[in-house]
Design a protein around this motif. Sequence first.
Motif, PDB file in Angstrom:
ATOM      1  N   ALA A  80       0.842  -1.184   0.000  1.00  0.00           N
ATOM      2  CA  ALA A  80       0.000   0.000   0.000  1.00  0.00           C
ATOM      3  C   ALA A  80       0.883   1.242   0.000  1.00  0.00           C
ATOM      4  O   ALA A  80       2.052   1.198   0.388  1.00  0.00           O
ATOM      5  CB  ALA A  80      -0.900   0.001   1.221  1.00  0.00           C
ATOM      6  N   CYS A  81       0.339   2.347  -0.436  1.00  0.00           N
ATOM      7  CA  CYS A  81       1.083   3.605  -0.483  1.00  0.00           C
ATOM      8  C   CYS A  81       1.505   4.021   0.937  1.00  0.00           C
ATOM      9  O   CYS A  81       0.678   4.047   1.846  1.00  0.00           O
ATOM     10  CB  CYS A  81       0.200   4.683  -1.089  1.00  0.00           C
ATOM     11  N   PRO A  82       2.796   4.321   1.136  1.00  0.00           N
ATOM     12  CA  PRO A  82       3.240   4.722   2.477  1.00  0.00           C
ATOM     13  C   PRO A  82       2.749   6.113   2.860  1.00  0.00           C
ATOM     14  O   PRO A  82       2.773   6.484   4.038  1.00  0.00           O
ATOM     15  CB  PRO A  82       4.768   4.687   2.372  1.00  0.00           C
ATOM     16  N   GLU A  83       2.307   6.889   1.883  1.00  0.00           N
ATOM     17  CA  GLU A  83       1.840   8.252   2.164  1.00  0.00           C
ATOM     18  C   GLU A  83       0.370   8.279   2.546  1.00  0.00           C
ATOM     19  O   GLU A  83      -0.012   8.829   3.565  1.00  0.00           O
ATOM     20  CB  GLU A  83       2.063   9.143   0.933  1.00  0.00           C
ATOM     21  N   CYS A  84      -0.466   7.689   1.687  1.00  0.00           N
ATOM     22  CA  CYS A  84      -1.910   7.802   1.930  1.00  0.00           C
ATOM     23  C   CYS A  84      -2.554   6.458   2.270  1.00  0.00           C
ATOM     24  O   CYS A  84      -3.741   6.392   2.552  1.00  0.00           O
ATOM     25  CB  CYS A  84      -2.604   8.426   0.709  1.00  0.00           C
ATOM     26  N   HIS A  85      -1.744   5.379   2.214  1.00  0.00           N
ATOM     27  CA  HIS A  85      -2.191   4.040   2.605  1.00  0.00           C
ATOM     28  C   HIS A  85      -3.304   3.478   1.736  1.00  0.00           C
ATOM     29  O   HIS A  85      -3.993   2.537   2.121  1.00  0.00           O
ATOM     30  CB  HIS A  85      -2.605   4.022   4.088  1.00  0.00           C
TER      31      HIS A  85
ATOM     32  N   VAL B  39       4.137   3.371  -7.851  1.00  0.00           N
ATOM     33  CA  VAL B  39       3.444   4.647  -7.958  1.00  0.00           C
ATOM     34  C   VAL B  39       2.056   4.515  -7.358  1.00  0.00           C
ATOM     35  O   VAL B  39       1.362   3.524  -7.559  1.00  0.00           O
ATOM     36  CB  VAL B  39       3.316   5.067  -9.448  1.00  0.00           C
ATOM     37  N   CYS B  40       1.655   5.537  -6.608  1.00  0.00           N
ATOM     38  CA  CYS B  40       0.300   5.591  -6.062  1.00  0.00           C
ATOM     39  C   CYS B  40      -0.510   6.574  -6.881  1.00  0.00           C
ATOM     40  O   CYS B  40      -0.182   7.760  -6.929  1.00  0.00           O
ATOM     41  CB  CYS B  40       0.344   6.028  -4.598  1.00  0.00           C
ATOM     42  N   PRO B  41      -1.555   6.114  -7.554  1.00  0.00           N
ATOM     43  CA  PRO B  41      -2.366   7.019  -8.372  1.00  0.00           C
ATOM     44  C   PRO B  41      -3.254   7.941  -7.535  1.00  0.00           C
ATOM     45  O   PRO B  41      -3.762   8.937  -8.048  1.00  0.00           O
ATOM     46  CB  PRO B  41      -3.212   6.061  -9.221  1.00  0.00           C
ATOM     47  N   MET B  42      -3.407   7.636  -6.273  1.00  0.00           N
ATOM     48  CA  MET B  42      -4.305   8.427  -5.440  1.00  0.00           C
ATOM     49  C   MET B  42      -3.682   9.755  -5.028  1.00  0.00           C
ATOM     50  O   MET B  42      -4.325  10.791  -5.043  1.00  0.00           O
ATOM     51  CB  MET B  42      -4.706   7.636  -4.186  1.00  0.00           C
ATOM     52  N   CYS B  43      -2.380   9.707  -4.626  1.00  0.00           N
ATOM     53  CA  CYS B  43      -1.742  10.930  -4.169  1.00  0.00           C
ATOM     54  C   CYS B  43      -0.523  11.279  -5.014  1.00  0.00           C
ATOM     55  O   CYS B  43       0.104  12.319  -4.817  1.00  0.00           O
ATOM     56  CB  CYS B  43      -1.324  10.809  -2.696  1.00  0.00           C
ATOM     57  N   GLY B  44      -0.164  10.395  -5.960  1.00  0.00           N
ATOM     58  CA  GLY B  44       0.958  10.691  -6.833  1.00  0.00           C
ATOM     59  C   GLY B  44       2.316  10.352  -6.244  1.00  0.00           C
ATOM     60  O   GLY B  44       3.343  10.612  -6.866  1.00  0.00           O
ATOM     61  N   HIS B  45       2.342   9.764  -5.066  1.00  0.00           N
ATOM     62  CA  HIS B  45       3.613   9.413  -4.436  1.00  0.00           C
ATOM     63  C   HIS B  45       4.311   8.317  -5.238  1.00  0.00           C
ATOM     64  O   HIS B  45       3.676   7.377  -5.697  1.00  0.00           O
ATOM     65  CB  HIS B  45       3.352   8.946  -3.004  1.00  0.00           C
ATOM     66  N   GLU B  46       5.635   8.463  -5.409  1.00  0.00           N
ATOM     67  CA  GLU B  46       6.435   7.443  -6.077  1.00  0.00           C
ATOM     68  C   GLU B  46       7.548   7.019  -5.141  1.00  0.00           C
ATOM     69  O   GLU B  46       8.130   7.842  -4.459  1.00  0.00           O
ATOM     70  CB  GLU B  46       7.066   8.010  -7.363  1.00  0.00           C
TER      71      GLU B  46
HETATM   72 ZN   LIG Z   1      -0.751   7.498  -2.025  1.00  0.00          ZN
END
Ligand SMILES: [Zn+2]
Length: 118
Positions: free
Chosen positions: A7-12, A24-31
């Motif tokens: 899961a994305c470490p930024e927005c989970h 890549v997380c499409p939800m918040c753009g974190h890579e």
């Molecule tokens: Zn994210």
Amino acid sequence: MSDGLPACPECHEAFTYEQGALLVCPMCGHEWSKDTAETTPETALIKDAVGNVLADGDIVTIVKDLKVKGAGGGVVKVGTKVRGIRLIGDGVGDHDIDATVPGFGRLQLKSGVVKKVL
Ligand SMILES: [Zn+2]
């Protein structure tokens, strides 16, 4: 998710996809890089007979008589203290410890036959 991406470490959110060496997380753009995303090492921890995690240099005692095959032969007795073990990932069979056993020299042992001296 069936492909096991973290899961994305930024927005989970769990919509992670791979882009080359990146996740890549499409939800918040974190890579982030796949390498740092792997928090669990691939080599499993090596544990002794009672579940203590072993490390290089540990002192252990033998918990059961061990027949030594090969030149000389003999039996490593229960309670034999072995200092400065070395963990190995490529031992013969499921032997995962390399150690110098008093009276026997260098042997490979199975982690299940030793107990760490705490
Ligand atoms: Zn994210």
